[in-house]
Enzyme design. Structure first.
Site, PDB file in Angstrom:
ATOM      1  N   HIS A 121     -37.016  23.732  -3.536  1.00  0.00           N
ATOM      2  CA  HIS A 121     -36.007  23.110  -2.676  1.00  0.00           C
ATOM      3  C   HIS A 121     -34.645  23.788  -2.857  1.00  0.00           C
ATOM      4  O   HIS A 121     -34.157  24.411  -1.932  1.00  0.00           O
ATOM      5  CB  HIS A 121     -35.877  21.603  -2.901  1.00  0.00           C
ATOM      6  CG  HIS A 121     -37.145  20.854  -2.702  1.00  0.00           C
ATOM      7  ND1 HIS A 121     -37.871  20.909  -1.529  1.00  0.00           N
ATOM      8  CD2 HIS A 121     -37.842  20.013  -3.531  1.00  0.00           C
ATOM      9  CE1 HIS A 121     -38.952  20.162  -1.636  1.00  0.00           C
ATOM     10  NE2 HIS A 121     -38.966  19.610  -2.838  1.00  0.00           N
TER      11      HIS A 121
ATOM     12  N   ASP B  22     -45.490  21.055   0.481  1.00  0.00           N
ATOM     13  CA  ASP B  22     -44.957  19.956  -0.333  1.00  0.00           C
ATOM     14  C   ASP B  22     -45.660  18.627  -0.054  1.00  0.00           C
ATOM     15  O   ASP B  22     -46.768  18.396  -0.526  1.00  0.00           O
ATOM     16  CB  ASP B  22     -43.459  19.859  -0.104  1.00  0.00           C
ATOM     17  CG  ASP B  22     -42.748  18.942  -1.094  1.00  0.00           C
ATOM     18  OD1 ASP B  22     -43.418  18.437  -2.010  1.00  0.00           O
ATOM     19  OD2 ASP B  22     -41.539  18.736  -0.973  1.00  0.00           O
TER      20      ASP B  22
END
Length: 445
Positions: free
Chosen positions: A266, A317
């Protein structure tokens, strides 16, 4: 086993070539010949554009059960997390095997040949270890085998609910108590031909600073990849500043976590100094745009990180979508929205992030390329669908990144074995039904 494949078009190096013969023996590419006019006798013909297999560098397999149930709700990452805990609380090894096999089969249908599973669902509810302390990790490795793809099991250390606070009732399943106990358990995991074992630090909020070195040392001793969620939320940054007087990136730098074997997932909310530290240490940054926008995390500084020296990888994810073509183009399109200017990456650079650099972040440096000696893992995309028809094949990289979707994947080969043929998984029957059944079981408990 020797197999000859004939790719109508293939992305070889950084260019699209036509009439490419790929010879495979014992799971590796032995020969790549370009400009061949017709398929050799007995060759398996791959119509469309063949590219190296895609690497999904960040996955939480059980999150797939949330698709469609969590997207329509209001709130933030933190309210979404409570829904996720509910699914996590109901899984056992048998149910997780069924769910993960179906999820990995969906990945194969999307052209993914290797997944990095960020695995922290270690123990039974309440935190009691199973008879085999690695039962949940072992079923993930087995699920990948049954779905025909490779896996790097990123066994995750998760000790705290936030900067020293004890795990909450849901997180007891995740915790080994301390980093030494985590390392002792993780050390008993064994790789297989299709599987490698790496490490993960869940986040700076979930592992006390005093215990970061244990995990980093464990990975270093094994030359294994090390991943970490980094600065996904501004609340994490603010709490880290209060607890340690520095940003999460500075904390990791000061404790020796950053480096070429490390991937920061991220990296959404960074200071300029954070960007510099990540780039100068050659830490890979794994962007997961479909999840980051689904959870309202924000848009990370991917372009600045790339310019600073960080390689880029991609992950699905939470599996709101499993489509690495969408992840790749979102990196570019998000940056366009952020600064209102086009053209930050070429299609070839983004395709490399989805293939070679993604594999490298997972410890598979011999994958992600169509060249002699590389693992024989590759994916073929249709060039005649409603999304991809029209442009000349020479623009194959641009077609793949800016037009194609997972629905355009026609063939997938892993280790020289065909896993997907004509859009049909060859090992898992009726993948949609398998997903539906596994998710119903997971949500029922």
């Amino acid at each position: 086993m020797r197999v000859t494949y004939f790719a109508e078009h293939a992305w070889v190096g950084a260019a699209v070539e036509s009439g490419v013969v790929i010879e495979v023996a014992d799971g590796r590419v032995t020969t790549v010949r370009k400009g061949v006019a017709a398929p050799p006798p007995g060759a398996v013909v791959l119509r469309g554009l063949t590219v190296p297999g895609l690497a999904n560098a960040h996955s939480h397999a059980f999150h797939r059960a949330l698709r469609g149930t969590a997207q329509g709700r209001s709130g933030t990452f933190w309210t979404w997390r409570e829904i996720m805990y509910g699914v996590a609380s109901r899984l056992d090894p048998e149910g997780y095997l069924t769910l993960a096999r179906a999820v990995y089969a969906e990945m194969a249908l999307a052209g993914i040949t290797c997944v990095g599973e960020f695995h922290y669902l270690h123990h039974a509810p309440g935190g009691m270890p199973y008879a085999d302390p690695n039962a949940m990790g072992e079923v993930l490795i087995e699920a990948a085998a049954q779905a025909g793809i490779r896996i790097t099991l990123l066994d995750t250390c998760y000790l705290s609910s936030g900067f020293g606070a004890a795990p909450n009732e849901h997180q007891l399943r995740f915790s080994d108590g301390d980093a030494e106990s985590w390392a002792a358990r993780a050390s008993t995991l064994k790789g297989r031909e299709h599987a490698r074992v790496g490490a993960a630090i869940h986040s700076v909020r979930a592992v006390p600073a005093s215990q970061l070195a244990t995990i980093t040392r464990w990975a270093g001793d094994r030359d294994a990849p090390l991943h970490i969620h980094l600065s996904e939320q501004t609340a994490e940054n603010e709490a880290c500043l209060e607890a340690y007087g520095c940003t999460p990136t500075r904390l990791l730098e000061d404790h020796g976590v950053l480096g070429p074997r490390t991937s920061a997932v991220h990296a959404t909310h960074l200071t300029d100094e954070d960007v510099r530290m990540l780039g100068e240490s050659s830490t890979t940054v794994c962007m997961c745009p479909t999840t980051e926008r689904d959870l309202a995390d924000g848009i990370g500084s991917a372009a600045a990180l790339a310019h600073a020296g960080s390689p880029l990888s991609l992950g699905s994810d939470s599996h709101a979508v499993i489509d690495l073509f969408e992840e790749a183009r979102a990196v570019e399109l998000n940056e366009r929205l952020r600064i209102r200017r086009r053209g930050h990456w070429t299609a070839a650079q983004l395709l490399r992030a989805a293939t070679e650099d993604g594999h490298a972040s997972l410890g598979w440096n011999e994958a992600g390329r169509l060249e002699p000696g590389a693992l024989a893992d590759f994916t073929t995309i249709a060039l005649d669908s409603v999304r991809t028809a029209g442009p000349p094949p020479g623009l194959g990289a641009e077609i793949a990144i800016f037009a194609a979707s997972a629905a355009d994947v026609r063939h997938v080969v892993v280790g020289g074995r065909t896993i997907v043929r004509d859009g049909i998984h060859q090992l898992v029957e009726n993948v949609p039904a398998a997903l539906a059944d596994a998710i119903a079981q997971a949500c029922r408990g």
